[in-house]
Structure formats: C-alpha cells, structure tokens
Design an enzyme around this catalytic site. Structure first.
Site, PDB file in Angstrom:
ATOM      1  N   GLU A  96       0.859  -1.184   0.000  1.00 43.91           N
ATOM      2  CA  GLU A  96       0.000   0.000   0.000  1.00 43.91           C
ATOM      3  C   GLU A  96       0.902   1.243   0.000  1.00 43.91           C
ATOM      4  OE1 GLU A  96      -2.965  -0.928  -0.476  1.00 43.91           O
ATOM      5  OE2 GLU A  96      -3.172  -2.835   0.568  1.00 43.91           O
ATOM      6  N   TYR A  97       0.433   2.347  -0.615  1.00 42.95           N
ATOM      7  CA  TYR A  97       1.263   3.564  -0.630  1.00 42.95           C
ATOM      8  C   TYR A  97       1.346   4.141   0.772  1.00 42.95           C
ATOM      9  CZ  TYR A  97      -2.831   6.631  -0.300  1.00 42.95           C
ATOM     10  OH  TYR A  97      -3.963   7.274   0.140  1.00 42.95           O
ATOM     11  N   GLU A 123       0.483   0.208  -4.495  1.00 39.79           N
ATOM     12  CA  GLU A 123      -0.936   0.487  -4.711  1.00 39.79           C
ATOM     13  C   GLU A 123      -1.178   1.991  -4.816  1.00 39.79           C
ATOM     14  OE1 GLU A 123      -3.771   2.642  -2.841  1.00 39.79           O
ATOM     15  OE2 GLU A 123      -2.722   1.559  -1.258  1.00 39.79           O
ATOM     16  N   GLU A 126      -6.084   5.809  -5.474  1.00 40.33           N
ATOM     17  CA  GLU A 126      -6.638   7.139  -5.804  1.00 40.33           C
ATOM     18  C   GLU A 126      -6.662   7.379  -7.305  1.00 40.33           C
ATOM     19  OE1 GLU A 126      -2.219   7.894  -5.582  1.00 40.33           O
ATOM     20  OE2 GLU A 126      -3.682   6.548  -4.671  1.00 40.33           O
ATOM     21  N   SER A 170      -0.923  10.442  -1.982  1.00 40.01           N
ATOM     22  CA  SER A 170      -1.926  10.201  -3.037  1.00 40.01           C
ATOM     23  C   SER A 170      -2.382  11.524  -3.664  1.00 40.01           C
ATOM     24  CB  SER A 170      -3.118   9.419  -2.495  1.00 40.01           C
ATOM     25  OG  SER A 170      -3.766  10.152  -1.495  1.00 40.01           O
ATOM     26  N   ARG A 171      -2.396  12.604  -2.864  1.00 38.42           N
ATOM     27  CA  ARG A 171      -2.760  13.918  -3.446  1.00 38.42           C
ATOM     28  C   ARG A 171      -1.662  14.393  -4.402  1.00 38.42           C
ATOM     29  NH1 ARG A 171      -5.152  11.885   0.796  1.00 38.42           N
ATOM     30  NH2 ARG A 171      -3.841  12.953   2.318  1.00 38.42           N
TER      31      ARG A 171
END
Length: 295
Positions: A96-97, A123, A126, A170-171
């Site tokens: 996962e990130y 991953e 997003e 993720s942003r």
C-alpha cells in the site's frame, strides 16, 4: 483475463482497514482472485484466524515455498523492512502507498526487485477513483494557468504514517499524474501539537512554470474532504461534481498487480509508472526537508 494455469500463494501482512479489504477480495470469486491463493495473514497481534484464514508467523511466511506473494498492508513506517525481507526471500510484493518514507529506500528496493526478478507494485487506488477519471478527461489538452488542491482530515500519527508529504502522497500523485513532473518552490508546516493541529502548505510548479498549491490540513473533527480549483486558459474547474461511487478500487488494484505477475504490462508502461512513483517520493522527501529546515 485468461484462465489460471496455476495460482500464486499469497500472505497479507497487516490486517487493518486495507488488509481486511485485501482478505475479503482474495476470498471472493473475482477474475484476478482466481490467480491467487490466500494462504494466511501475518499480524503483530495474536488473532488466531480471521474468517477461517489462519494467522501465520512472519518466519513461516518468508520461508514457505508455498508463499510466492506478499501483500503489505501494515503501517507505512514498517513497509521498507517488510518489502526488503520478502524480496530477499524471493517473493513478489504488493505494498500500500507510500512504499517507503524515503526516496533513497524506494530506489534501493526497486533495484533489489529487479535483481531478484520479482514484481514490486505500489498500490495507488486514488488513480482508480471515479473523481480521478473525471479530472483526467477534464484537463486533457488544456493549458493550466494555476491550480490548488486542499485536503482536510483527522490527524494521523507521524511515527506510524510518516511526514504529511508521505502520508498524503496520493494527493501529490494526482497532481503529478494530471500535470506531469513538478518542481518544489517552497513548503511550510504549521503545527500546534497540543491541539493535534497541522497544516502543510506546498508551492509547486509545472514544467511550464504554472503554480500549483497543495495544502494538507489535519485536526480532530475535520472531515475528510478534498477541494480543488484549476484555472485553464479555456475556463476553470472549481470543485468536484458528484461523479458516482468508487466501487472495488482495491480489487481493481489487485487486477493490475495480477497483470504484472502474468507479464501483461510492457516495459515502457512499467518504467513510466516507476518513474512517476519515484518522482513523487523524491518530491515528498524534498518537501519534508524544506519544512524541517524552517522549524
């Protein structure tokens, strides 16, 4: 997807929110799950079993011939250690990130994966969201003048999830995926520890020197919310219309991972993805340095 000739044995490491979703998807009869055989899960807590899935020790997971794949869903601060152990044991890894909390470590792990001939997949659900698909269509071919992205949420513990530029990567990934590689102009961090308040303000620019502002604001009681504003030469986009529910985004990510296991991605696609991931991790590290040098 083709019919599986064989199944890859999987362990899930960490059974919090993401790990529980992974276990659910692996146990359901999805196209990509047919290629994967869930052998067990690893957790620091003594849980015995979850939905008939047995808990196994980390040592057994690493040494078992049956286990060929690890899904790493633990806290971000432990990712690097687990990835290294599983790659060294000759296993493929989905994580996962954020993959790691430093660019140097990520580069190093990627080299290790290549050396071992194993898939290392970070991953990014997003990028599988309806909102992102909408934005991607909206910005295509448009000339950005300036933009901003503000994300608010409840606090996260930095020891477990990393500096806000990493826990919020993720942003950053959205911005880089929409507008290409970015450079850092400035970054500041405002904190009131006694109120658990934190605000990180990052000024970035695109290769054409268009400014982008990214703000992460965390405090108790702040609702999870994303506000964006992009101004183009041909008009502007303020905030997100309601574009529908995100369905099975972790499963879509699992499908991508299985396609990698089956060698269905071109070298070019894999190289472009690796370049983007490393660029985002590098930027996150630079943002952290900027903020920490100011304090």
């Amino acid at each position: 997807m083709q019919t599986p000739e064989r199944k890859f044995g999987v362990v899930v490491v960490g059974v919090g929110r993401a790990g529980s979703v992974r276990i659910r998807d692996l146990r359901n009869p999805h196209a990509s799950s047919a290629f994967l055989n869930l052998i067990g899960f690893v957790s620091r807590r003594e849980l015995g079993s979850i939905d008939e899935v047995p808990q196994i020790s980390l040592e057994d997971a690493l040494s078992s011939q049956e286990v060929e794949v690890a899904f790493i869903c633990s806290e971000s601060s432990s990712h690097e250690h687990y990835i290294r152990q599983f790659l060294n044991a000759g296993k493929h890894v989905l994580v996962e990130y954020p993959m790691t909390l430093s660019w140097v470590a990520a580069k190093d792990l990627w080299e290790l994966a290549e050396q071992k001939g194993k898939v290392l997949h970070e991953e990014h659900v997003e990028l599988l969201m309806e909102e992102f698909a909408f934005l991607k269509k909206e910005v295509v071919g448009k000339d950005l003048l300036k933009g901003s992205l503000l994300f608010t949420a409840a606090p996260l513990e930095e020891e477990r999830f990393g500096f806000p530029a990493f826990s919020g990567i993720s942003r950053l990934t959205w911005l880089v995926s929409l507008f290409g590689e970015l450079s850092l102009v400035s970054a500041t961090l405002e904190e009131r520890k006694e109120d658990q308040y934190m605000k990180m303000t990052v000024c970035l620019e695109t290769e054409n020197k268009s400014p982008l502002t990214w703000i992460e604001e965390k405090a108790p009681g702040l609702k999870r919310n994303r506000r964006l504003s992009f101004h183009f030469r041909s008009g502007s986009l303020e905030n997100m219309p309601n574009v529908g529910i995100n369905k099975n985004i972790f499963l879509k990510d699992q499908n991508i991972f299985v396609q990698k296991l089956l060698g269905q991605f071109s070298e070019e696609e894999l190289a472009a993805e690796k370049k983007r991931i490393l660029h985002c991790l590098w930027l996150a590290g630079e943002i952290q340095k900027h903020c920490c040098s100011k304090q």
